[in-house]
Design an enzyme around this catalytic site. Structure first.
Site, mmCIF file in Angstrom:
data_model
loop_
_atom_site.group_PDB
_atom_site.id
_atom_site.type_symbol
_atom_site.label_atom_id
_atom_site.label_comp_id
_atom_site.label_asym_id
_atom_site.label_seq_id
_atom_site.Cartn_x
_atom_site.Cartn_y
_atom_site.Cartn_z
ATOM 1 N N GLU A 114 -2.019 12.103 1.310
ATOM 2 C CA GLU A 114 -2.119 10.902 0.808
ATOM 3 C C GLU A 114 -2.901 9.924 1.781
ATOM 4 O OE1 GLU A 114 2.004 9.462 0.765
ATOM 5 O OE2 GLU A 114 2.465 11.167 -0.563
ATOM 6 N N LYS A 116 -3.234 6.662 4.294
ATOM 7 C CA LYS A 116 -2.304 5.759 4.930
ATOM 8 C C LYS A 116 -2.615 4.290 4.598
ATOM 9 C CE LYS A 116 -0.125 5.565 9.409
ATOM 10 N NZ LYS A 116 -0.063 4.114 9.645
ATOM 11 N N ASP A 118 -2.557 0.514 4.734
ATOM 12 C CA ASP A 118 -2.393 -0.609 5.709
ATOM 13 C C ASP A 118 -1.696 -1.812 5.322
ATOM 14 O OD1 ASP A 118 -2.794 -1.301 8.508
ATOM 15 O OD2 ASP A 118 -4.641 -2.045 8.276
ATOM 16 N N TYR A 227 7.503 7.539 -1.092
ATOM 17 C CA TYR A 227 8.560 8.397 -0.492
ATOM 18 C C TYR A 227 9.694 8.313 -1.392
ATOM 19 C CZ TYR A 227 10.779 10.237 3.509
ATOM 20 O OH TYR A 227 11.648 11.337 4.408
ATOM 21 N N LYS A 313 -5.736 9.265 11.833
ATOM 22 C CA LYS A 313 -6.334 7.780 11.919
ATOM 23 C C LYS A 313 -7.623 8.027 11.936
ATOM 24 C CE LYS A 313 -3.031 4.831 12.509
ATOM 25 N NZ LYS A 313 -2.895 3.977 13.633
ATOM 26 N N CYS A 407 -19.706 -32.278 18.502
ATOM 27 C CA CYS A 407 -20.414 -31.860 17.310
ATOM 28 C C CYS A 407 -21.782 -31.221 17.579
ATOM 29 C CB CYS A 407 -20.201 -32.800 15.996
ATOM 30 S SG CYS A 407 -20.743 -32.068 14.570
ATOM 31 N N CYS A 410 -24.019 -33.553 14.781
ATOM 32 C CA CYS A 410 -23.980 -34.992 15.104
ATOM 33 C C CYS A 410 -23.353 -35.746 16.191
ATOM 34 C CB CYS A 410 -23.205 -35.537 13.676
ATOM 35 S SG CYS A 410 -21.472 -35.747 13.845
ATOM 36 N N CYS A 425 -14.760 -31.957 13.647
ATOM 37 C CA CYS A 425 -15.652 -33.206 13.781
ATOM 38 C C CYS A 425 -15.140 -34.103 12.937
ATOM 39 C CB CYS A 425 -17.123 -32.786 13.502
ATOM 40 S SG CYS A 425 -17.957 -34.229 13.448
ATOM 41 N N CYS A 431 -21.750 -36.536 9.216
ATOM 42 C CA CYS A 431 -22.010 -35.689 9.834
ATOM 43 C C CYS A 431 -22.827 -34.659 8.672
ATOM 44 C CB CYS A 431 -20.992 -34.909 10.339
ATOM 45 S SG CYS A 431 -21.137 -33.177 11.253
HETATM 46 S S1 IVH Z 1 5.209 8.348 4.812
HETATM 47 C C1 IVH Z 1 8.694 9.891 7.621
HETATM 48 N N1 IVH Z 1 3.131 7.931 3.642
HETATM 49 O O1 IVH Z 1 2.717 4.256 7.923
HETATM 50 C C2 IVH Z 1 7.468 9.434 6.994
HETATM 51 N N2 IVH Z 1 3.688 6.221 5.186
HETATM 52 O O2 IVH Z 1 3.152 4.756 11.083
HETATM 53 C C3 IVH Z 1 7.500 8.206 6.407
HETATM 54 N N3 IVH Z 1 2.298 4.523 5.582
HETATM 55 O O3 IVH Z 1 6.089 3.397 8.388
HETATM 56 C C4 IVH Z 1 6.274 7.686 6.162
HETATM 57 N N4 IVH Z 1 0.862 4.994 4.033
HETATM 58 O O4 IVH Z 1 4.522 2.018 6.553
HETATM 59 C C5 IVH Z 1 3.968 7.520 4.672
HETATM 60 N N5 IVH Z 1 1.235 7.375 2.624
HETATM 61 C C6 IVH Z 1 1.990 7.024 3.280
HETATM 62 C C7 IVH Z 1 1.861 6.004 4.158
HETATM 63 C C8 IVH Z 1 2.697 5.481 5.199
HETATM 64 C C9 IVH Z 1 1.180 3.964 5.144
HETATM 65 C C10 IVH Z 1 2.860 3.623 6.882
HETATM 66 C C11 IVH Z 1 4.377 3.414 6.717
HETATM 67 C C12 IVH Z 1 4.891 4.054 7.975
HETATM 68 C C13 IVH Z 1 3.834 4.081 8.949
HETATM 69 C C14 IVH Z 1 3.932 5.229 9.836
#
Ligand code: IVH
Length: 670
Positions: A114, A116, A118, A227, A313, A407, A410, A425, A431
């Site tokens: 999946e 990640k 943010d 999850y 990452k 400024c 001006c 300003c 201005c």
């Molecule tokens: S699974 C034990 N899946 O990343 C595993 N986490 O660094 C539980 N996060 O606390 C997390 N996307 O806030 C999972 N597709 C994803 C995610 C994800 C972002 C975040 C989540 C987690 C943190 C861990």
């Protein structure tokens, strides 16, 4: 009203609101106006206030917030919220794969990948299908229950129905602000002269912890789930669990993929490295999970991280370049923004020459010296960021940047208000960028919408001393415009036509256009609706203003102050004389009746005295519902000229009542 009656009305209103919400958010359609929708909600809120015992935990009124949390309940997580081990290289990922293979003693296994996301992690607890808790991560062991705020997330089901749903389960995911909403939020901040937010993640995190859930509701948070946890899940793999939560109505990002080998995982990582930028939210890597839940359990966890999952990452694209200098920009509200002037450098496909430094605090935090080699990064945002200084390359003789005192435009001495990050300003009326900024604000689409004028034209009009305030636009003559560069007869006429047409803009647009600090478009709409005219608004006291919906102390004080300044009063007078709308012409919609409540309709064919949309409006205004087709659930088919024969046949077969337009009219009259 008896409790029994109230219960029935609450159910009716709830069903209706849910129906319209689903249409709006999931099908991109609407059958009633925003005002009518707000009325339905208001009726429900009133009833719930009268009969608090009858308020349901999944009531749609929860979506708009309203409850104020003094302190959040601190809750222990049933399953601790672990974090993930991070990897930054393909080698580290192969090491992880090796550990998994060893841990599973040579048996076969699959991965599930999946992105990640943010955002901010959240754990949602459902009992008997109803969302009862929404807990932040906290320290992983205990977190805060931010349920009222979570309920404002429209894509999150407050109740789920279905046979195979466990009686208690937890579903975890990431709360975020989409890139689009974040941009919009910052545009609104700029419109009203407030500081902009630095990034979407921190803003989402701050929003989720706000005490006033009504404010949270306006921020339009969103959530992806990834999850599922609980005792009796009836799933053998993560994939099945994900499919389950999707089928229960949770929002899952469609970007996941099951992979059989670590090579496939690497392909997934490569595929999304650039493609992820097209997604609606920011992502910073990939999460790789073992698919079998039984294998997950066997692999277990260390004290902090699971052994069955890891994150990869993406490296933020970063480069070093020389800081040639700092320039300062002055906006419409007088706010000063420092900008790093960089030695041009290629970064992620574009040449970067400048980067925003936000404010004096940021310059101090980075301890910038002119001539420094700085690290520049392109994150999720389009504008690059200066993230640090390569101290090893700093010249000994270099000196730290000192923020300007006056400024740049001006020369007026800058001020910095207590608690604000920006310098300002104060020379509002003298201005140049502030004056031009106010005119640009005035002509923008959300305001007077004069698109025949643009930034360049405004600049020239200002330089030639033809326009100093928005009201001057309405005094412009053709011969004035012909003085401008490259402006001929035709474009001059166009500009004048655009200015003339703007006089038809509604009062709320005028109110937004005049640029009262903290009065964004939404607030302008509410003020226009509540006070009805510029005259009434200008006379309103602070106490009357704070009574108005959406108006807090800051806005109220700003409005009062605006109308105390004689230049502003003169400007409003001139705009009124020019013919701009200074009164609201929003009609109150007709009283909503309940004659057709609980009745559903399909309209088919043509009618002598009605357009079809008109009929729909009548049905909705009387509390009825419109269905998209003939089904067993339908009560009435309103049949006009040349009604579809298949519809008639189906209606007859299902025992749906077929009525003529005159029968329909009788229903409404009685
Ligand atoms: S699974 C034990 N899946 O990343 C595993 N986490 O660094 C539980 N996060 O606390 C997390 N996307 O806030 C999972 N597709 C994803 C995610 C994800 C972002 C975040 C989540 C987690 C943190 C861990």
């Amino acid at each position: 009203m008896s409790s029994q009656e109230a219960k029935a009305s609450i159910k009716e209103l709830t069903d209706k609101i849910n129906y319209h919400t689903d249409l709006y958010y999931n099908q991109n359609k609407s059958e009633i106006s925003d005002f009518e929708f707000d009325q339905l909600l208001k009726n429900l809120i009133d009833l719930e206030n009268q009969f608090p015992d009858l308020k349901l935990p999944d009531s749609p009124t929860q979506r708009i917030g309203g409850s104020i949390a003094k302190e959040f309940e601190n809750v222990v997580h049933q399953y601790p919220m672990l974090s993930l081990g991070n990897t930054y290289s393909k080698e580290e990922l192969e090491d992880f794969d090796g550990r998994v293979a060893k841990g599973l003693g040579g048996e076969a296994y699959e991965y599930f990948c999946e992105l990640k996301f943010d955002g901010v992690s959240i754990s949602l607890i459902y009992e008997e299908g109803v969302l009862i808790k929404a807990i932040t991560r906290g320290d992983g062991v205990r977190g805060d229950n931010v349920i009222a705020n979570a309920k404002t997330i429209r894509t999150l089901p407050l109740r789920i129905n279905g046979k195979k749903i466990p009686s208690r389960f937890e579903v975890r995911g990431e709360v975020f602000l989409s890139k689009e909403i974040f941009k919009q939020l910052n545009r609104e901040q700029e419109d009203i002269g407030e500081d902009t937010y630095a990034n979407a993640r921190n803003t989402a995190s701050g929003t989720l912890k706000m005490q006033d859930s009504a404010v949270v509701a306006k921020r339009k948070l969103d959530c992806y789930l990834y999850y599922l946890l609980g005792g009796n899940l009836k799933a053998a793999t993560h994939e099945e669990a994900i499919h389950n939560i999707e089928s229960w109505g949770f929002q899952v990002s469609p970007t996941y993929k099951k992979c059989s080998t670590i090579q496939e995982v690497l392909e997934y990582i490569n595929l999304w490295e650039n493609k992820r930028r097209e997604l609606p939210l920011e992502t910073d890597g990939v999460v790789i999970k073992i698919n079998s839940l039984e294998q997950q359990q066997r692999l277990g966890a260390t004290a902090k991280v699971p052994r069955w999952a890891i994150s990869y990452k993406y490296k933020a694209e970063s480069i070093t370049t020389k800081l040639n200098g700092i320039t300062y920009q002055v906006g419409r509200t007088g706010a000063v923004t420092p900008v790093a002037e960089l030695e041009p450098v290629l970064l992620a496909g574009t040449t970067v020459k400048r980067a925003s430094l936000h404010n004096a605090n940021e310059i101090a935090r980075l301890d910038l010296h002119i001539g420094d080699y700085v690290f520049v990064e392109k994150g999720g945002e389009i504008i690059p960021k200066v993230t640090g200084v390569d101290l090893a390359r700093r010249e000994k003789s270099s000196v730290a940047v000192t923020y300007i005192f006056s400024c740049p435009e001006c020369k007026t001495a800058l001020i910095r208000k207590e608690g604000e990050a920006n310098h300002y300003c104060p020379n509002e009326n003298g201005c140049p960028p502030q004056i031009k900024g106010r005119i640009e604000h005035f002509i923008q689409r959300k305001a007077m919408d004069i698109d025949s004028l643009g930034e360049q034209t405004i600049k020239q009009l200002f330089d030639l001393s033809l326009v100093k305030t928005p009201a001057d636009l309405y005094d412009l003559k053709k011969e004035n415009l012909l003085q401008l560069d490259k402006v001929k007869e035709k474009s001059a006429q166009n500009m004048l036509a655009g200015i003339e047409a703007s006089k038809a803009a509604p009062f709320e647009s005028v109110l937004f256009a005049i640029g009262i600090r903290f009065v964004g478009k939404t607030v302008a709409e509410k003020l226009a609706h509540y006070f009805k005219s510029m005259d009434q608004l200008s006379k309103a006291t602070y106490e009357q203003l704070v009574e108005a919906p959406e108006v807090g102390e800051k806005i109220a004080a700003s409005v009062v102050q605006f109308f105390q300044v004689s230049e502003n009063l003169r400007e409003v007078k001139r705009l009124t004389a020019a013919g701009l709308k200074m009164e609201s012409d929003q009609k109150e919609p007709e009283e909503v009746s309940s004659k057709l409540i609980e009745k559903s309709f399909v309209i088919s064919g043509t009618f002598e005295n009605y357009e079809r949309d008109q009929l729909k409006d009548i049905i909705l205004a009387n509390g009825g519902r419109i269905l998209s087709g003939v089904s067993g659930k339908l009560d009435y088919l309103v049949a006009g000229e040349s009604v579809g024969p298949s519809k008639l046949e189906k209606a007859e077969k299902l025992g749906v009542k077929i009525i003529s337009i005159s029968e329909f009219e009788t229903m409404i009259k009685n």
